[in-house]
Design an enzyme around this catalytic site. Sequence first.
Site, PDB file in Angstrom:
ATOM      1  N   CYS A 105       6.550   7.156 -16.039  1.00 17.05           N
ATOM      2  CA  CYS A 105       6.828   8.688 -15.936  1.00 17.05           C
ATOM      3  C   CYS A 105       5.703   9.144 -14.953  1.00 17.05           C
ATOM      4  O   CYS A 105       4.548   8.874 -14.816  1.00 17.05           O
ATOM      5  CB  CYS A 105       6.915   9.447 -16.851  1.00 17.05           C
ATOM      6  SG  CYS A 105       7.046  11.207 -16.801  1.00 17.05           S
TER       7      CYS A 105
ATOM      8  N   CYS B 118       2.395  10.101 -16.402  1.00 16.90           N
ATOM      9  CA  CYS B 118       1.403   9.072 -16.527  1.00 16.90           C
ATOM     10  C   CYS B 118       0.361   9.074 -15.168  1.00 16.90           C
ATOM     11  O   CYS B 118      -0.880   8.889 -15.563  1.00 16.90           O
ATOM     12  CB  CYS B 118       2.086   7.705 -16.573  1.00 16.90           C
ATOM     13  SG  CYS B 118       3.216   7.632 -17.694  1.00 16.90           S
TER      14      CYS B 118
ATOM     15  N   CYS C  27     -24.809 -14.330 -17.903  1.00 15.06           N
ATOM     16  CA  CYS C  27     -25.627 -13.051 -18.264  1.00 15.06           C
ATOM     17  C   CYS C  27     -25.451 -12.121 -16.902  1.00 15.06           C
ATOM     18  O   CYS C  27     -25.029 -12.531 -15.739  1.00 15.06           O
ATOM     19  CB  CYS C  27     -26.969 -13.207 -18.713  1.00 15.06           C
ATOM     20  SG  CYS C  27     -28.031 -13.891 -17.276  1.00 15.06           S
TER      21      CYS C  27
ATOM     22  N   CYS D 171     -27.350 -13.318 -13.737  1.00 15.00           N
ATOM     23  CA  CYS D 171     -26.719 -14.209 -12.880  1.00 15.00           C
ATOM     24  C   CYS D 171     -25.930 -13.908 -11.641  1.00 15.00           C
ATOM     25  O   CYS D 171     -26.024 -13.845 -10.458  1.00 15.00           O
ATOM     26  CB  CYS D 171     -25.619 -15.162 -13.581  1.00 15.00           C
ATOM     27  SG  CYS D 171     -26.134 -16.086 -15.135  1.00 15.00           S
TER      28      CYS D 171
ATOM     29  N   ASP E  15      18.338   8.133  24.907  1.00 15.62           N
ATOM     30  CA  ASP E  15      17.961   7.949  26.317  1.00 15.62           C
ATOM     31  C   ASP E  15      18.986   6.683  26.597  1.00 15.62           C
ATOM     32  O   ASP E  15      19.373   5.837  25.921  1.00 15.62           O
ATOM     33  CB  ASP E  15      16.547   7.368  26.237  1.00 15.62           C
ATOM     34  CG  ASP E  15      16.273   6.809  27.463  1.00 15.62           C
ATOM     35  OD1 ASP E  15      16.341   7.737  28.528  1.00 15.62           O
ATOM     36  OD2 ASP E  15      15.316   5.814  27.576  1.00 15.62           O
TER      37      ASP E  15
END
Length: 856
Positions: free
Chosen positions: A101, A104, A173, A176, A551
């Site tokens: 909707c 949203c 991690c 990195c 045209d």
Amino acid sequence: MTENEGENCCSSSDKSNAKQENSSCCSNNNNSVNSFKSIPILIQEKTSCCSSNSSKETVNEHEKTSCCSSNEQHTLEKTETLTNPLPSGEKMAYRVHGMDCPACAKTIEKGLSTLKDIAEVNVNYSTAKMQVAASNSDAFIPIESEIEKLGYSIEPLNQKGNIKTFNIEGMDCGSCAKSIENHLNTLPSVKNVSVNFSTGKMKIEHSGSVEDIMTEVSKIGYKALLQSNKKSIQTVKNKNENGLVILSGVLIALGFIGSFNGISTLMSVILYAIAMVISGYKPVKSAFYALKSRSLDMNVLMSAAAIGAALIGEWLEGATVVWLFAIGNYLQTKSIERTRNSIRNLMDLAPPEAWVQVGSEIIKKPVEEITVGNIIIVKPGDKIPLDGVIIQGESSVNQAPITGESIPVDKEIGDKVYAGTINEHGSLEIKVTKLVEDTTISKIIHLVEEAQEQKAPTEAFVDKFASIYTPVVFILALAIMVLPPIFGFGTWGDWFYKGLELLVVACPCALVISTPVAIVSAIGNAAKNGVLIKGGTFLEKTGAITAIAFDKTGTLTEGKPKVSEIKSLTVSEEELLSIAFTLEDYSTHPIAKSIVGYANEIGIQPKNGEMFKSIVGKGVQATIEGNIFYAGNLKLFEEMNVSLEDVKKHVQDIQNKGKTVVIIGTQIQIIGIIAVSDTIRETSASALKELKLSGVNQTVMLTGDNKGTANTIASEANVNRYFAELLPEDKVDAIKKLQNEGHKVAMVGDGINDAPALATADLGIAMGGAGTDTAMETADIVLMADNLDKLPHTMKLSRKALTIIKQNIWFSIIIKVIALVLIFPGLLTLWMAVLSDTGAALIVILNAIRLLKFKE
């Protein structure tokens, strides 16, 4: 002499028929800007004449454009069809899943706007696209999790230019990600890079190849893979949600059946409560975050109704409400996705890989890795992966995906071909002229999605109405729950229940969906048939058109006239053609080109000419061997008082046959005449006949040719009327005359010399957009094929769309009124209120998507 002689912008500048061409006159630049009729402020067009050139200056807050036209001043209406541009800074685009909707979209905008460093969020329900602007790249990191809290999911869209997205494997991690960024930032080809550890994705803007980036990432111990456009876990997620909806339905059925078979009331309530939790978890969670962002969407209203029903002991009603709501959402989402995919499916037309010639080898590469100038090989039966020019081979190419034409077009060396079209016969070697993001089909997809994001006047009005209607009904529902029992009218339970029903009826979903789905479906249908409609505004305007002006040259006719008759009077035929060749070699008009082409064909050599001059609407002049010669129409020589006794009758006889006459002479005498004729397009007569059947009352031809030629072409083309012997500014007057007669007027041109008339018309339609980037960018509607075949379909489609929009709006309003009326006598139950909302929304969507299948 010619229809629009003298309008050539300082020799050979290419002109667009756009309402606002951004062409700098007296240069060869041809740049386009957005359509005048899409600019959301009042625009003043100023026109001034620079010698024989037309010039037009358009002033906007940020733009100045100039081109050549006559001394006219136009004021265009204020419209609000463009979404506001995002502020400068970091920008990202996403595809949003789960919206059912337009409310949203508002909830997401409000929810994300509260995040740190987010400058602006624009979410479009119709295309399910979200654009986010932020002050820095780190601001995008929490977006995905915040979206999930609101009950939706997103996927990043590929960015324009050289920004590519890679999946990075091997990171364990956050450091990195920083290592990869630091390493890649040392490369001169890398402009910007951002690695996100939590998502495992890297976005990089670079000028090198994909292999270079993958190699560099592997050097520091990780693996980079170019992200594909294929759908991911969204399908799995949807299946899980569907399974939960089925489970809750089973629990409700068991509880309902059990209540008749001696099962305790408590057991039934427990089953209903479990069903409510299963189906209601997502909307309640979304409602919480919606309220947190001060948004009143359908999740809030439905959650309040379900929880309220449970509080007053109506467990079956509450469970049924959330279950029906979940089913309705599922059906609405599936239906609306069909509409959205009507355009997204165009992306699949061009193959993702191509055979590339590298030295003596032929290797397969992803199209994203192919650059301009590469040679690709396309075998018979394969789709062409990128735009380019044929350098080897001949074939027939099916261009239906671009132009809508079903008949294949013969192609040979030097011809252009487009991505997504199909090579039918011979093998082709093609030199790539555009990157994958710049191909014609990519531009079509981009322009159509932009068009779908623009709100039509009807849609804007409905949205404004809904934004007032929902809070008013919400407050009214609260008042009904509290005030009547306080003053002694009925019980708290009865009025609380009526208030809950009113909360459900407060959802204006069907009404809000009624217009955008129809517009998206119609624009999608048009795009698949080779017609670009640049927004809902223009779709609505097309449906109201009652007169169309064409045209003549290049639109109703082929625009490729040929020499059909030569009559020399005082010199030899060879001498006459040599002088005519010299005069007309200066001009770029189709009639001048036909004379030059004919002279070249039979081996005539031009003379030495100087002091060339264009005489607007009448002809050209030049000094040849010390004498001034002219090539032009009767009007030119009549104004110079040249004796026309020997030629006037002959000229009129030729003109009565529908031919154009070019008179060659000096200020003293006529030395000869050349007749040129233009043939009508095969499709013109049938297209105009269909237009009349589709409800267009007036078809009008505008031409600079004489009345005899105009009359002949008009009768062959089946136009109602014509205006002949027009200068460019006269075409503007002809459009205004039609408007003063009460017509809504569309102007159709082929991209040459029609800008003033197109700007004056209510709707500008360009023809032959497949080969003209400017026409694609600037006209209101673009017929991709170089003929009028698809114009009747466009008119009928637009009228059908307007009819469906009206049906949807009235249906939505009537359903709401009936539901409201039935609340107070106690005839409406809570689950019936839910059905009236979600059911009406579904019916409206299904009615609108009929436009996807609409045919002539």
